[in-house]
Enzyme design. Structure first.
Site, short mmCIF file in Angstrom:
data_model
loop_
_atom_site.label_atom_id
_atom_site.label_comp_id
_atom_site.label_asym_id
_atom_site.label_seq_id
_atom_site.Cartn_x
_atom_site.Cartn_y
_atom_site.Cartn_z
N THR A 122 63.91 24.66 21.83
CA THR A 122 62.36 25.10 22.07
C THR A 122 62.09 24.34 23.44
O THR A 122 62.23 23.35 23.42
CB THR A 122 61.80 24.09 20.84
N LEU A 153 64.30 26.93 11.73
CA LEU A 153 65.44 26.26 10.67
C LEU A 153 64.92 24.78 10.28
O LEU A 153 64.47 24.09 11.23
CB LEU A 153 66.96 26.06 11.42
N GLU A 155 65.99 21.46 8.57
CA GLU A 155 67.09 20.72 8.48
C GLU A 155 67.27 20.60 6.58
O GLU A 155 66.36 20.58 6.06
CB GLU A 155 67.05 19.47 8.91
N CYS A 263 61.66 17.75 15.26
CA CYS A 263 60.78 19.12 15.98
C CYS A 263 59.35 18.55 15.86
O CYS A 263 58.96 18.51 16.95
CB CYS A 263 61.04 20.24 15.02
N ARG A 331 65.76 10.85 13.14
CA ARG A 331 64.92 10.95 14.62
C ARG A 331 63.49 10.65 13.67
O ARG A 331 62.91 11.61 13.10
CB ARG A 331 65.05 12.22 15.16
C1 UDX Z 1 67.84 21.67 18.90
C2 UDX Z 1 66.95 22.47 20.12
O1 UDX Z 1 67.51 22.33 21.36
C3 UDX Z 1 65.79 21.81 20.20
O2 UDX Z 1 65.18 22.30 21.49
C4 UDX Z 1 64.98 21.99 19.12
O3 UDX Z 1 63.62 21.69 19.17
C5 UDX Z 1 65.59 21.26 17.81
O4 UDX Z 1 67.02 21.54 17.90
P1 UDX Z 1 69.45 20.05 18.46
O5 UDX Z 1 70.45 21.26 18.19
O6 UDX Z 1 68.86 19.35 17.28
O7 UDX Z 1 68.35 20.49 19.33
O8 UDX Z 1 69.91 19.08 19.48
P2 UDX Z 1 71.19 18.40 19.37
O9 UDX Z 1 71.98 18.08 18.05
O10 UDX Z 1 71.14 17.12 20.43
O11 UDX Z 1 72.37 19.47 20.11
C6 UDX Z 1 72.32 19.63 21.54
C7 UDX Z 1 73.95 19.68 21.83
O12 UDX Z 1 74.02 20.26 23.03
C8 UDX Z 1 74.74 18.38 21.74
O13 UDX Z 1 75.61 18.94 21.10
C9 UDX Z 1 75.11 18.15 23.10
O14 UDX Z 1 76.20 17.55 23.36
C10 UDX Z 1 75.09 19.49 23.87
N1 UDX Z 1 74.67 19.69 25.28
C11 UDX Z 1 73.78 18.92 25.78
C12 UDX Z 1 75.68 20.60 25.91
O15 UDX Z 1 76.59 21.03 25.60
N2 UDX Z 1 75.46 20.58 27.20
C13 UDX Z 1 74.32 19.84 27.82
O16 UDX Z 1 74.16 20.15 29.30
C14 UDX Z 1 73.65 19.09 27.22
C1 UDX Z 2 60.65 21.84 11.10
C2 UDX Z 2 60.18 23.32 10.80
O1 UDX Z 2 59.89 23.28 9.37
C3 UDX Z 2 61.37 24.30 11.22
O2 UDX Z 2 60.61 25.69 11.02
C4 UDX Z 2 61.43 24.24 12.72
O3 UDX Z 2 62.24 24.92 13.37
C5 UDX Z 2 61.91 22.68 12.90
O4 UDX Z 2 61.01 21.70 12.29
P1 UDX Z 2 62.62 20.10 9.98
O5 UDX Z 2 61.92 19.38 11.19
O6 UDX Z 2 63.82 20.34 9.76
O7 UDX Z 2 61.76 21.75 10.21
O8 UDX Z 2 61.79 19.73 8.43
P2 UDX Z 2 60.49 19.91 7.60
O9 UDX Z 2 61.07 20.40 6.30
O10 UDX Z 2 59.65 21.12 8.45
O11 UDX Z 2 59.71 18.61 7.51
C6 UDX Z 2 59.39 17.89 8.71
C7 UDX Z 2 58.54 16.72 8.13
O12 UDX Z 2 57.39 16.92 7.49
C8 UDX Z 2 59.43 15.63 7.32
O13 UDX Z 2 59.26 14.37 7.69
C9 UDX Z 2 58.78 15.97 6.04
O14 UDX Z 2 58.91 14.94 4.98
C10 UDX Z 2 57.19 16.17 6.28
N1 UDX Z 2 56.51 16.98 5.37
C11 UDX Z 2 57.04 18.33 5.14
C12 UDX Z 2 55.48 16.57 4.59
O15 UDX Z 2 55.29 15.04 4.95
N2 UDX Z 2 54.75 17.10 3.75
C13 UDX Z 2 54.94 18.42 3.52
O16 UDX Z 2 54.33 19.14 2.71
C14 UDX Z 2 56.04 19.04 4.23
#
Ligand code: UDX
Ligand code: UDX
Length: 434
Positions: A122, A153, A155, A263, A331
């Site tokens: 993102t 996505l 989680e 996110c 997080r």
């Molecule tokens: C992702 C997206 O990147 C973020 O923008 C989105 O909003 C949420 O999901 P996420 O996959 O959750 O982030 O991040 P993380 O689990 O921290 O994974 C990033 C990976 O990239 C790590 O495994 C890290 O080791 C790797 N990385 C980071 C590289 O391979 N090269 C780099 O230079 C930096």
């Molecule tokens: C979110 C988005 O849903 C997904 O599309 C995006 O790509 C990444 O961010 P995620 O962070 O995995 O996904 O979780 P989500 O199920 O959306 O919940 C986010 C937070 O909102 C959680 O803390 C959850 O408890 C809270 N939540 C969600 C509420 O408090 N009330 C709700 O009705 C829904």
């Protein structure tokens, strides 16, 4: 097709495994050697239901491999995805693009022929332009197109979100690049998943707009919940009453302790910053961010109030630490602010979480961890449900009552029916219900 996935974190690993499952050949690259070593040994570094089996099967079929060698992965790939992290930059909340830019540089240096670089991380509007500038600078002679393909996505449900998406957004100013990315998703045509091809900037903004809207929806119902408590209404019935209106929709109207996760908090902040810089502030989202931050702390005060106004010297049991169920992700979890608030008020906190304890230990000081919900409740003056894991939905209330020093239940996810809990002799507080 051949895909390189740069960044084998949450998004990269899920996306890579799902693309492989569609039949593509996928190499996941990561700079963290221990992560790649674990993946090669068949261990999945994150908790995501179904991911271990999906990875194992596609590794077995030789469609999915892992490496730390970016050049090797990128050579000959039809599409190279950037899925590295984009954390909030310390201080100003703007998305930190260091890793994205570095990945762009490394990829450009490694490509062996025309390819499409696709940003899945993102990233703020305009990042694609900068990635394009970098790849042109590093490899002026090779046709490298730059596209955006944001992920949506959740989680805990990431695999089904990937395989049964509400929509796929592909942002590319070059039609040939859009065609390459569309082709990767072709297996989903059968499911009639709508594919939206937009400009790159539109795709980048769509992702932020989606997350900001969802965060707003949650924050809206949370404030209505507070109002319900003041005027004697029931937020769950209000949510149902408005949610059945198709224009509003039923989802994301569960009142709770505030949104967390990797996110919403980060993306709302980044959108606020982008909009300010563009001279077009999103004041509604600015307010959502502030209201949600305050809410997490306010939940600690709610617990204190349920305990009669003071928790000094009391033992408070917390069930659920992760920001939502079915993940080990801590997080921005509301539990962090709530526990800090309780400790500041003098309480001793004992906690239980089915998956999050290892991550929690690194973020929380002075917390005891229990082996199950009943051990957690033992001798406690209040039990607080912070995350709605299924394992907390049908607790033996009689047994809990017997274990606790004071029968106070604070249910921040409205898991229980007030009459059931009160029948067992508890003092019960929940969110937005009489
Ligand atoms: C992702 C997206 O990147 C973020 O923008 C989105 O909003 C949420 O999901 P996420 O996959 O959750 O982030 O991040 P993380 O689990 O921290 O994974 C990033 C990976 O990239 C790590 O495994 C890290 O080791 C790797 N990385 C980071 C590289 O391979 N090269 C780099 O230079 C930096
Ligand atoms: C979110 C988005 O849903 C997904 O599309 C995006 O790509 C990444 O961010 P995620 O962070 O995995 O996904 O979780 P989500 O199920 O959306 O919940 C986010 C937070 O909102 C959680 O803390 C959850 O408890 C809270 N939540 C969600 C509420 O408090 N009330 C709700 O009705 C829904």
């Amino acid at each position: 097709m051949r895909v390189a996935m740069v960044g084998a974190g949450y998004v990269g690993l899920v996306s890579g495994a799902c693309f492989a499952d569609f039949g593509h050949t996928v190499v996941c690259v990561d700079t963290a050697p221990e992560k790649i070593a674990a993946l090669k040994a068949g261990r999945i570094p994150i908790y995501e239901p179904g991911l271990d089996a999906l990875v194992a099967e596609n590794v077995r079929q030789e469609r999915l491999t892992f490496t730390t060698n970016l050049a090797e992965a990128v050579a000959g790939a039809d599409a190279v995805f950037i899925a590295v992290g984009t954390p909030s930059r310390r201080g100003d909340g703007f998305a930190d693009l260091t890793y994205v830019h570095q990945a762009a540089r490394d990829i450009a240096a490694a490509v062996t022929g025309p390819t499409v670089v696709v940003t899945k991380s993102t990233v703020p509007v305009g990042t694609g332009d900068e990635v394009e500038r970098i790849v042109r600078e590093v490899r002026p002679g090779i046709a490298i197109a730059v596209a955006s393909n944001p992920e949506f996505l959740r989680e805990g449900a990431a695999i089904s979100d990937f395989k049964r998406p509400d929509r796929i957004v592909i942002g590319a100013d070059d039609p040939a690049a859009a065609a390459v990315v569309s082709e990767l998703y072709r297996p989903l045509y059968l499911n009639h998943a709508p594919i939206l091809v937009t400009s790159r900037r539109t795709a980048e903004l769509t992702k932020y707009a989606a997350n900001a809207f969802l965060a707003t929806k949650i924050t809206f119902i949370n404030e209505i919940a507070d109002l319900c408590e003041q005027v004697g209404a029931d937020v769950q019935e209000v949510a149902r009453g408005i949610g059945l209106d198709n224009r509003i929709g039923r989802k994301f109207l569960h009142a709770g302790p505030g949104y967390g996760g990797s996110c919403f908090p980060k993306d709302t902040l980044a959108l606020v910053k982008t909009a300010q810089d563009a001279g077009s502030p999103v004041r509604l989202v600015e307010t959502v961010v502030a209201v949600n931050d305050q809410r997490k702390r306010a939940m600690a005060r709610k617990v204190v109030a349920a305990c009669g106004g003071a928790v000094r010297g009391k033992r408070i049991a917390v069930l659920g630490l992760t920001f939502k169920p079915n993940t080990d992700d801590m997080r921005e979890a509301p539990s962090l602010a709530i526990i800090a608030g309780l400790q500041d008020a003098g309480a001793a906190v004992v906690a239980y979480d089915p998956e999050g304890v290892e991550q929690a230990r690194a973020l929380l000081a002075g917390v005891d961890y229990a082996a199950d919900p009943y051990a957690c409740a033992q001798g406690a003056h209040a039990l607080v449900i912070v995350t709605e894991w299924d394992a907390f939905r049908a607790l033996d209330l009689r047994r809990l009552h017997g274990a606790m020093a004071e029968p106070v239940l604070v249910d921040l996810r409205n898991v229980y029916r007030p009459e059931d809990v009160r029948r067992h002799g508890f003092t019960y507080a929940s969110i937005g219900r009489p």
